[in-house]
Design an enzyme around this catalytic site. Sequence first.
Site, PDB file in Angstrom:
ATOM      1  CG  HIS A  51       3.322   3.286   2.439  1.00 25.07           C
ATOM      2  ND1 HIS A  51       2.489   2.915   3.550  1.00 25.07           N
ATOM      3  CD2 HIS A  51       3.946   4.265   2.983  1.00 25.07           C
ATOM      4  CE1 HIS A  51       2.901   3.445   4.616  1.00 25.07           C
ATOM      5  NE2 HIS A  51       3.764   4.360   4.073  1.00 25.07           N
TER       6      HIS A  51
ATOM      7  CG  ASP B  90       1.520  -4.750   3.865  1.00 24.82           C
ATOM      8  OD1 ASP B  90       1.476  -4.279   5.260  1.00 24.82           O
ATOM      9  OD2 ASP B  90       1.177  -4.219   2.939  1.00 24.82           O
TER      10      ASP B  90
ATOM     11  CG  ASP C  30       4.992  -2.158   3.166  1.00 24.48           C
ATOM     12  OD1 ASP C  30       6.165  -1.836   2.775  1.00 24.48           O
ATOM     13  OD2 ASP C  30       4.041  -1.337   3.441  1.00 24.48           O
TER      14      ASP C  30
END
Length: 591
Positions: free
Chosen positions: A174, A32, A179
């Site tokens: 975030h 991510d 994530d």
Amino acid sequence: MSSTALRSRWESQRSFDELGRPLRDITFCVVDLETTGGSAAGGSMITEIGAVKVRGGEVLGEFQTLVNPQAHIPAFIAVLTGITDSMVATAPPIESALPAFLEFAAGCVLVAHNAPFDVGFLQHFNAQSGRAWPAFEVLDTAKLARRVITRDDAPNCKLSSLAQLFGSTTTPNHRALADARATVDVLHGLMERLGGLGVHTLEELQTFSARVTTAQRKKRHLAEALPHAPGVYLFRDDRARVLYVGTSKDLRTRVRSYFTASETRTRMGEMVGIASEVQGIECATPLEASVRELRLIAEHKPRYNRRSRFPEKAHFLKLTREPWPRLSLVKKVLDDDADYLGPFSSKKVAERSLAALHETFPIRQCNDRLPRIPSKSACVLAEMDRCVAPCDGTTGPDAYAALVAELRESLLRNPDEVVESINQRMERLVEDERFEEAAVHRDRLAGFLRAAARTQRLSALTRCPEVVAARRNDAGLWEVHVVRHGRLAAAGLIPPGADAQAYVESLRSMAETVFPGHGPTPAATAEESEQVLRWLESDGIRLIEVQGEWTCPLAGAGRHLALHDAVQRSRETLVPFDERRALTVVHQPVR
């Protein structure tokens, strides 16, 4: 040799495509990114990379680093991610962080939620550094979830919703590593759900669709006898009737896709449910496979093929050979020395072209044959100045012959007179704001030009008794084709180390004997000859032998097509509001 040794050798020779790679043996790298915006090409930068390496449900390692974007982080991004300028001030730049991540992920299958975004950023900055991108396989959990999760399961396929659905121990916030950890739980949740549907390999996971039923998956064995080679495949029912004919550069891989989920067309699912056998015909080249497909479809007319089933249902415009020639709509080309235009894709398009020609050249439109010295009364078309009326002597033989000669020139060599005439008519209609009528004339002109260009291209190839050409394929081998009067007569692949000249001569000697067709029609279907033409006109072609003259008119219809093709593409991109029902449904029910 013992049975154990034999089995060991067999297992070692079987490909991953045959066996499938069990999911428990695959090492996934779930990644991510956090960024300063939505587009790397637009100047957005990476601010954090987080990744988790897992295999068989076990975490093998984690990777996390902030990245100095060497630019100000926008306030709204800082609020969203919690990453500020001061946090990344001493972090490594992407030029240092990316190689470290790629080393961590080496040999893994990359996984991301909305993978095109994350992988796109990584590829962009890798390309900027001048390095080659590793050959990662990529799995997108967002795309997979859309195929599996229904609205009863979750309101949407966002990472936060899926993490809650599958009871993730990490809440997405975030930040890259958090994530990525949540995405690992989502991946395992999706794999667990799909395991109950018979999905146990990476290949099946990559191509899964809920539209493919368990009954379809159980027929995967029908593909096992097919080779990894270009060719044609035929699905047959329990009475050996052909249901569907297709072609592929890799027969086994393509046919397996009908049973392992990437084939989602409803009618194909129905066809697979009926099929009891798949026959494969190996071909030397992809072009040979495409041509064989067309011939087999025309021969068997399979109920599940939608195109190419009735090549005999063609339409042509014919400029007759008689004292007072006329244009006629016909279904067959005869050996009568007449001039023909076509074939047309439909009768409607042929009629449009006929109307365009009659608007430009006012020759007679009556169907009966006129004697050399006609003595009939003029029809209403003459009163409307749409016919020069040879029937009552208004126009003599020489003037009529000159008009027909201009028409023949437009049909066979130069359509400029038709183009100019129709364009002038359209301009007058547009000035009067009669746009719908102008559109009718536009479509008539486009239909004529496409038919004229098609006729000129096919006629050029048809006139050649033989064309022999070669092209090097992706594997570095030379594909050779022998074309006679527009028909593919032989195809071959020159073996490594073979004498190329001797091979080509041998192929020519064994090629099919082909006699010319009548008029502009090739000794095959128009669709087959167009397949051959596309190959002959592709990059890298080497002409070995051309018997006859293979030329198209310099002022031919093809030079006018660019504008009309652009108009057609533009019209196809418009989706009226009342056609929104055609848009793809995101959530698919699980069966």
